[in-house]
Design a protein around this motif. Sequence first.
Motif, PDB file in Angstrom:
ATOM      1  N   MET A 188      22.484  47.925  33.437  1.00  9.67           N
ATOM      2  CA  MET A 188      23.422  48.492  32.463  1.00  9.67           C
ATOM      3  C   MET A 188      23.815  49.935  32.774  1.00  9.67           C
ATOM      4  N   GLN A 189      23.662  50.366  34.028  1.00  6.55           N
ATOM      5  CA  GLN A 189      24.125  51.706  34.396  1.00  6.55           C
ATOM      6  C   GLN A 189      25.596  51.713  34.779  1.00  6.55           C
ATOM      7  N   THR A 190      26.190  50.524  34.876  1.00  4.27           N
ATOM      8  CA  THR A 190      27.636  50.394  34.991  1.00  4.27           C
ATOM      9  C   THR A 190      28.091  49.403  33.930  1.00  4.27           C
ATOM     10  N   SER A 191      29.376  49.407  33.630  1.00  6.05           N
ATOM     11  CA  SER A 191      29.897  48.563  32.565  1.00  6.05           C
ATOM     12  C   SER A 191      30.819  47.494  33.129  1.00  6.05           C
ATOM     13  N   PRO A 192      30.720  46.246  32.648  1.00  2.00           N
ATOM     14  CA  PRO A 192      31.671  45.222  33.086  1.00  2.00           C
ATOM     15  C   PRO A 192      33.107  45.575  32.732  1.00  2.00           C
ATOM     16  N   GLU A 193      33.295  46.413  31.719  1.00  2.00           N
ATOM     17  CA  GLU A 193      34.648  46.829  31.345  1.00  2.00           C
ATOM     18  C   GLU A 193      35.384  47.450  32.532  1.00  2.00           C
ATOM     19  N   ASP A 194      34.637  48.090  33.448  1.00  2.00           N
ATOM     20  CA  ASP A 194      35.272  48.779  34.566  1.00  2.00           C
ATOM     21  C   ASP A 194      35.731  47.831  35.665  1.00  2.00           C
ATOM     22  N   PHE A 195      35.399  46.542  35.553  1.00  2.00           N
ATOM     23  CA  PHE A 195      36.028  45.574  36.459  1.00  2.00           C
ATOM     24  C   PHE A 195      37.540  45.595  36.276  1.00  2.00           C
ATOM     25  N   SER A 196      37.980  45.933  35.070  1.00  2.00           N
ATOM     26  CA  SER A 196      39.420  46.003  34.814  1.00  2.00           C
ATOM     27  C   SER A 196      40.087  47.159  35.555  1.00  2.00           C
ATOM     28  N   LEU A 197      39.300  48.124  36.030  1.00  2.00           N
ATOM     29  CA  LEU A 197      39.834  49.197  36.876  1.00  2.00           C
ATOM     30  C   LEU A 197      39.959  48.734  38.322  1.00  2.00           C
ATOM     31  N   LEU A 198      39.103  47.805  38.739  1.00  2.00           N
ATOM     32  CA  LEU A 198      39.080  47.351  40.129  1.00  2.00           C
ATOM     33  C   LEU A 198      40.023  46.180  40.385  1.00  2.00           C
ATOM     34  N   LEU A 199      40.077  45.240  39.438  1.00  2.00           N
ATOM     35  CA  LEU A 199      40.797  43.981  39.661  1.00  2.00           C
ATOM     36  C   LEU A 199      42.295  44.145  39.963  1.00  2.00           C
ATOM     37  N   PRO A 200      43.015  45.110  39.370  1.00  2.00           N
ATOM     38  CA  PRO A 200      44.439  45.214  39.704  1.00  2.00           C
ATOM     39  C   PRO A 200      44.708  45.477  41.189  1.00  2.00           C
ATOM     40  N   HIS A 201      43.704  45.969  41.922  1.00  2.00           N
ATOM     41  CA  HIS A 201      43.910  46.335  43.322  1.00  2.00           C
ATOM     42  C   HIS A 201      43.470  45.252  44.300  1.00  2.00           C
ATOM     43  N   ILE A 202      42.827  44.180  43.814  1.00  2.00           N
ATOM     44  CA  ILE A 202      42.292  43.176  44.727  1.00  2.00           C
ATOM     45  C   ILE A 202      43.399  42.356  45.380  1.00  2.00           C
ATOM     46  N   VAL A 203      44.596  42.366  44.828  1.00  2.00           N
ATOM     47  CA  VAL A 203      45.709  41.651  45.462  1.00  2.00           C
ATOM     48  C   VAL A 203      46.162  42.353  46.731  1.00  2.00           C
ATOM     49  N   ASP A 204      45.788  43.624  46.904  1.00  2.00           N
ATOM     50  CA  ASP A 204      46.248  44.409  48.057  1.00  2.00           C
ATOM     51  C   ASP A 204      45.200  44.558  49.151  1.00  2.00           C
TER      52      ASP A 204
END
Length: 254
Positions: A101-117
């Motif tokens: 729990m030292q990172t949050s799953p909410e921050d996957f939403s910061l990473l996912l928009p870039h995975i298409v590139d």
Amino acid sequence: MNVTSKYEFTIIVPVFNEEGNMPRLADTISSYLPRCPYKACALFVDDGSTDGSGSLIEKACSEHDGFFYIRFASNAGLSAAIKAGFDFAESRYVGYMDADMQTSPEDFSLLLPHIVDCSMVTGIRADRHDNIFKRMQSRIANGFRRIMTHDGAADTGCPLKVFRTECAKSIPMFKGMHRFFPALVLLQDGGSYMQIPVRHYHRLAGKSKFHLWNRLLGPLSDCFAYRWMKTRYINYSVSRSNIVSGPECREQSN
């Protein structure tokens, strides 16, 4: 049928003796899944826990939609747990996060928009809440790894990453190789990655599984293993084939 194939994104969560974090972890992930940019599920990998983590994982999976699990017969290590997640996931994308729990799953939403590139998107712990000794060890290990691999990665220890699943399944995995994901992705034909700052939190429960050997000395020795492997890595690109019939064959031949 593999149930993860019904989803677009699988969050892999390696777990080893995190009994104190499991209830909060399950609630946090369950709350995030409906808000994820892609239809998402969670795959918990119990790495041979000797506390109550395994029972709590099974309980969480019975109570929450989109929760699945794998239990190891005995402790195999973080790299093995991540690889099992990669092996079992059949969604378009996969990611992983630690159970501490030292990172949050909410921050996957910061990473996912870039995975298409790119092939992988990795977090960078922008404001680390670890003691100065841990931060110093990580700084030394990251600096030496960059010299040895030339991968340019700032924080390979950040436990928040997203991959295209075909890329993740192609990564050669050995013990300790999870620290070299950016370099291993770059070995693949057309492989690329991006780094995005994410949040970092204090550990509120449980104990860190890392110490001087596996945070500093182990990674330093693993750098030499990576250098050896890099010179022997097999890579190829198929230009034409008639092994597939129909439209797929014509696409490959163009």
